[in-house]
Write an enzyme that holds these catalytic residues in place. Sequence first.
Site, PDB file in Angstrom:
ATOM      1  CG  MET A 277      10.238   3.925 -15.178  1.00 14.35           C
ATOM      2  SD  MET A 277      11.124   2.369 -15.295  1.00 14.35           S
ATOM      3  CE  MET A 277       9.786   1.228 -15.584  1.00 14.35           C
TER       4      MET A 277
ATOM      5  NE  ARG B 174      -7.533   5.302   9.176  1.00  7.65           N
ATOM      6  CZ  ARG B 174      -6.924   6.375   8.681  1.00  7.65           C
ATOM      7  NH1 ARG B 174      -7.019   6.669   7.409  1.00  7.65           N
ATOM      8  NH2 ARG B 174      -6.214   7.167   9.463  1.00  7.65           N
TER       9      ARG B 174
ATOM     10  CE1 TYR C 138       7.633   3.475 -25.089  1.00  7.44           C
ATOM     11  CE2 TYR C 138       7.327   4.427 -22.915  1.00  7.44           C
ATOM     12  CZ  TYR C 138       8.100   3.718 -23.824  1.00  7.44           C
ATOM     13  OH  TYR C 138       9.317   3.257 -23.438  1.00  7.44           O
TER      14      TYR C 138
ATOM     15  CE  LYS D 161      -0.224  10.512   8.153  1.00  7.56           C
ATOM     16  NZ  LYS D 161      -1.537  10.050   8.630  1.00  7.56           N
TER      17      LYS D 161
HETATM   18  C1  LIG Z   1      -2.130  11.349   8.939  1.00 10.04           C
HETATM   19  C2  LIG Z   1      -2.872  11.606  10.182  1.00 10.04           C
HETATM   20  C3  LIG Z   1      -3.082  12.931  10.642  1.00 10.04           C
HETATM   21  C4  LIG Z   1      -2.724  14.153   9.819  1.00 10.04           C
HETATM   22  O1  LIG Z   1      -3.735  14.356   8.858  1.00 10.04           O
HETATM   23  P1  LIG Z   1      -3.740  15.642   7.890  1.00 10.04           P
HETATM   24  O2  LIG Z   1      -5.041  15.514   7.184  1.00 10.04           O
HETATM   25  O3  LIG Z   1      -2.584  15.455   6.959  1.00 10.04           O
HETATM   26  O4  LIG Z   1      -3.631  16.836   8.731  1.00 10.04           O
HETATM   27  C5  LIG Z   1      -3.650  13.101  11.879  1.00 10.04           C
HETATM   28  N1  LIG Z   1      -4.037  12.052  12.637  1.00 10.04           N
HETATM   29  C6  LIG Z   1      -3.885  10.764  12.213  1.00 10.04           C
HETATM   30  C7  LIG Z   1      -4.335   9.653  13.105  1.00 10.04           C
HETATM   31  C8  LIG Z   1      -3.322  10.502  10.970  1.00 10.04           C
HETATM   32  O5  LIG Z   1      -3.185   9.237  10.563  1.00 10.04           O
END
Ligand SMILES: *Cc1c(COP(=O)(O)O)cnc(C)c1O
Length: 375
Positions: A313, A135, A265, A37
């Site tokens: 930036m 969650r 800055y 992801k």
């Molecule tokens: C992002 C995520 C993972 C992976 O987590 P890591 O800590 O990066 O290994 C696994 N399961 C779910 C549901 C996630 O959202």
Amino acid sequence: MRELIIDLDAIAHNLRTMSERVTRHDGSRPLVMCVVKADAYGHGMVPVARKLEAEGADYLGVADIGEALTLRNAGIDLPILAWLHSPRETFASALSAGIELGVANLEQLDRIAHAAEHTGRVARIHLKIDTGLGRNGSSEADWPVLLERVKELVAANRVQVVGIFSHLSCTSEADDLRQIAKFEAAIEKARAMDISFELRHLTASDGSLNYPQALYDMVRIGVALYGLSPFPEHSSADFGLKPAMTATALVVQTKNVPAGQGVSYGYLHRTSEPTTLALVPVGYAEGLPREASTHASVAINGKIYAVSSRIAMDQFVLDVGSDPVSIGDEVTLFGDPAAGVPSADDWARASGTINYEIVTRMAGRFHRRYLGAAD
Ligand SMILES: *Cc1c(COP(=O)(O)O)cnc(C)c1O
């Protein structure tokens, strides 16, 4: 002039390392879902997924269906699970592309069933139970009702339950053990209702390293694949992991200045003697945390320099003293600390965050260059 070097062979190494870590005494191991992801945590989702597929990964995991469709459109054939859905999602394109879907509530389930009817596909789903993270996922109270509806839809051949999953909070061992117990109770409930499924999965990188008793049928590995430790108190090397991302830039200007020169800055740095300033063309537009100003370091020609002035930036300035730093020299912002350069963990500490956030936010005008790409 700004480059993220992504070592796909390091990712392959990390996949092997984690697969070995989760192998049981009897030689069996859970399937490994590689979580790609958020553009593979900033490493580039498609090239990373291609490499993982070539390396024999079992599954891919993403949050959004859009990410899963990008993988399918790139020709990735591995099973893919997506688990975070828009309230407007129709699920039709996901089913047509053979994407497996996380299901957290009745409302999603019914829309998925509807899409199954319309596309003529049996939806492959993974039921998500919230065992205490608070969650995504079905609450324990809603679980029996969700299972009832699943049972009807399985009988109607609209859905097939592939898995049941949950996610740990990793707050404390006691909290995680409570979640593990609740996960088992939720699975028992499904079994008691004669709902069949193949894959129970609970742990991400951290839980997979901490709880060998809770690996079940699949583990979901994200950050460790990219060579980073999920625990701030442990380094990559503690687990035999190799950081896959190296962030570099070329020095674009050097300048001799007298003592007392204010730099960038807010004059967070003022030169104490005649010195050389080197300009590095990376800023918060590339994802560098501005909070890391005065706390982070970088490496040039094997030497470490503090980022003593304000990260702007597009650029920041280093005071390199009388060292022979020239225009065109390569600056390593972070990479594998085994190579003597600062790590993503160092940048995380310098900005009060975690290594996950450092690599995931690297983007902007960085160009990505891949080592060890699968063809
Ligand atoms: C992002 C995520 C993972 C992976 O987590 P890591 O800590 O990066 O290994 C696994 N399961 C779910 C549901 C996630 O959202």
